[in-house]
Design an enzyme around this catalytic site. Structure first.
Site, mmCIF file in Angstrom:
data_model
loop_
_atom_site.group_PDB
_atom_site.id
_atom_site.type_symbol
_atom_site.label_atom_id
_atom_site.label_comp_id
_atom_site.label_asym_id
_atom_site.label_seq_id
_atom_site.Cartn_x
_atom_site.Cartn_y
_atom_site.Cartn_z
ATOM 1 N N SER A 125 7.455 11.925 4.335
ATOM 2 C CA SER A 125 8.827 12.879 4.946
ATOM 3 C C SER A 125 9.897 12.446 4.040
ATOM 4 C CB SER A 125 9.025 13.521 6.260
ATOM 5 O OG SER A 125 9.611 12.502 6.453
ATOM 6 N N SER A 126 9.759 11.237 4.156
ATOM 7 C CA SER A 126 10.887 9.925 3.536
ATOM 8 C C SER A 126 10.328 10.634 1.793
ATOM 9 C CB SER A 126 11.582 8.769 3.768
ATOM 10 O OG SER A 126 9.992 8.642 4.363
ATOM 11 N N GLU A 162 14.814 3.436 -1.067
ATOM 12 C CA GLU A 162 14.922 3.267 0.236
ATOM 13 C C GLU A 162 14.895 2.230 0.938
ATOM 14 O OE1 GLU A 162 11.195 5.850 1.352
ATOM 15 O OE2 GLU A 162 11.452 4.749 3.682
ATOM 16 N N ASP A 174 4.128 5.224 -1.435
ATOM 17 C CA ASP A 174 4.069 6.688 -1.118
ATOM 18 C C ASP A 174 5.184 7.675 -2.262
ATOM 19 O OD1 ASP A 174 3.837 5.434 1.812
ATOM 20 O OD2 ASP A 174 5.114 5.495 1.812
HETATM 21 C C1 GLA Z 1 4.381 3.214 5.260
HETATM 22 C C2 GLA Z 1 5.744 2.729 3.581
HETATM 23 C C3 GLA Z 1 4.738 2.804 2.554
HETATM 24 C C4 GLA Z 1 3.249 2.012 3.170
HETATM 25 C C5 GLA Z 1 2.409 2.490 4.505
HETATM 26 C C6 GLA Z 1 2.012 1.042 5.016
HETATM 27 O O1 GLA Z 1 4.160 4.678 4.811
HETATM 28 O O2 GLA Z 1 6.336 3.320 3.025
HETATM 29 O O3 GLA Z 1 4.771 1.760 1.489
HETATM 30 O O4 GLA Z 1 3.536 0.463 3.328
HETATM 31 O O5 GLA Z 1 3.682 2.638 5.305
HETATM 32 O O6 GLA Z 1 0.311 1.327 4.086
#
Ligand code: GLA
Length: 387
Positions: A125-126, A162, A174
């Site tokens: 979501s972030s 972030e 993400d």
């Molecule tokens: C979170 C982080 C990603 C990644 C995953 C683990 O989602 O935002 O960058 O490191 O954990 O794979």
């Protein structure tokens, strides 16, 4: 809330017509905790979006209203807070902060934010908030460079927001897939070069995402501790081999060679990352060849490794993974995202998804007393302006 409802809500608050920008959440098929080790990941964007309705203002104010948190906050673009506020708005402020740091001229604006990505479920979501906000502020800017900034560059800036503003030392996965995801495809990403390939998810498969309802919190320490353990390993291993800049560069043979110099915990972390990188490439290959048997094995191995070596699973995730085993149409499943709660991802043949969801839900609730949420998804396109 439909687009129409969001538009009329915006009208009600701000008395103008907005533009709409949105970015999706994501699910990661395989490649967990590899992104910040310069490794490989294979996520897909999913059909839960954060949508920002926005219109420019004549002054330098940034007025941000969240429908989810039922709160409106006001900021001055020339005096943006340099520190987190400890709440939802941090992801948006972090983006404004990073864009300002880049020398991008931002315009005062009214923003109405509406998120559908379940919060704290490991579905990013972030990143959806960051990317939709960045797209909004950039595309509404009067600076032509900002208006046309490439999505892959936007992903990098959002990650910086972030890391540097919110304080979660996340990798690029993400934000990248929220920007670059494509309908029907998983995205095989090299997190070092940011080269990627789209890998079609066969149309007879669905992504069935099972939410344990146990909330995970990335900035709450455990994630950053794993990162530090990896950094520590790289420092030690690089003393033996100067070509090692990240765990991506470490082969299983080299790990064996330096093993005595690593603590047992750090060694386990390395073993996970190194093997997981190999699994991602093999999984992409299996997906391309429709070798579902192999794909299922790789996803199962990934989960076991996250549970026993990287130690980021939890009881509820393990129960949810077990609940899927042996069900008709089940191809493979594992915990997905950062861990410590959140969701499992399962590849399931389309005709079986309804029964699969019902049985997993029943088994999980019987074992834990918690009613899970189950979402049946297909891969969707990444960030875009609507209309
Ligand atoms: C979170 C982080 C990603 C990644 C995953 C683990 O989602 O935002 O960058 O490191 O954990 O794979």
């Amino acid at each position: 809330m439909t687009g129409k409802e969001l538009a009329s809500r915006f009208q009600e608050y701000f008395k103008t017509q907005p533009r709409f920008f949105r970015a999706p959440g994501r699910v990661n098929l395989i490649g967990e905790h590899t992104d910040y080790n310069d490794g490989f990941v294979m996520p897909a964007a999913i059909g839960f979006f954060t949508t920002v309705a926005a219109a420019p203002r004549g002054d330098r104010k940034l007025i941000i209203r969240s429908e989810n948190f039922n709160e409106t906050l006001e900021f001055d673009l020339d005096h943006l807070p340099a520190k987190t506020q400890g709440k939802w708005v941090d992801y948006l402020l972090g983006v404004a902060w990073v864009l300002a740091q880049q020398g991008i001229a931002l315009r005062g604006a009214n923003l109405l934010v509406q998120g559908e990505v379940p919060i704290g479920a490991g579905l990013s979501s972030s990143a959806a908030v960051e990317v939709s906000t960045a797209l909004t502020l950039l595309r509404m800017s009067e600076d032509p460079k900002a208006q046309h900034l490439a999505l892959s560059e936007i992903a990098k800036l959002c990650r910086r927001a972030e890391n540097e503003f919110v304080g979660a030392q996340v990798g690029i996965m993400d934000q990248f897939v929220a920007c670059m995801g494509k309908a029907g495809d998983a995205l095989l990403l090299d997190c070092r070069s940011l080269d990627f390939q789209l890998v079609p998810i066969p149309s007879n498969l669905r992504l069935v995402i099972c939410n344990t309802m146990v909330k995970h919190e990335l900035s709450s320490g455990n994630y950053n501790i794993r990162r530090r353990e990896c950094d520590e390993a790289v420092k030690t291993i690089a003393r033996n081999d100067r070509n090692v800049h990240a765990l991506r560069d470490v082969s299983p043979a080299l790990l064996d060679q330096v093993s005595a110099e690593l603590s047992p915990t750090v060694r386990k972390r390395c073993e996970h990352v190194i093997r997981e990188n190999q699994r991602v490439l093999q999984a992409a290959d299996s997906l391309r060849k429709n070798d579902f048997q192999r794909l299922g094995e790789l996803m199962a191995q990934s989960h076991i490794s996250l549970r026993d070596l990287y130690e980021v699973s939890c009881k509820e995730l393990d129960i949810m993974v077990d609940a899927a085993h042996g069900l008709p149409g089940f191809v493979g499943g594992r915990m997905t995202g950062g861990g410590f709660g959140g969701c499992t991802v399962n590849l399931v043949e389309t005709p079986h998804t309804v029964e699969f969801s019902a049985v997993v839900s029943e088994r999980y609730e019987r074992a834990t007393g918690i009613k899970p949420q189950i979402y049946t998804c297909a891969a969707v396109d990444g960030a875009q302006e609507l209309g």
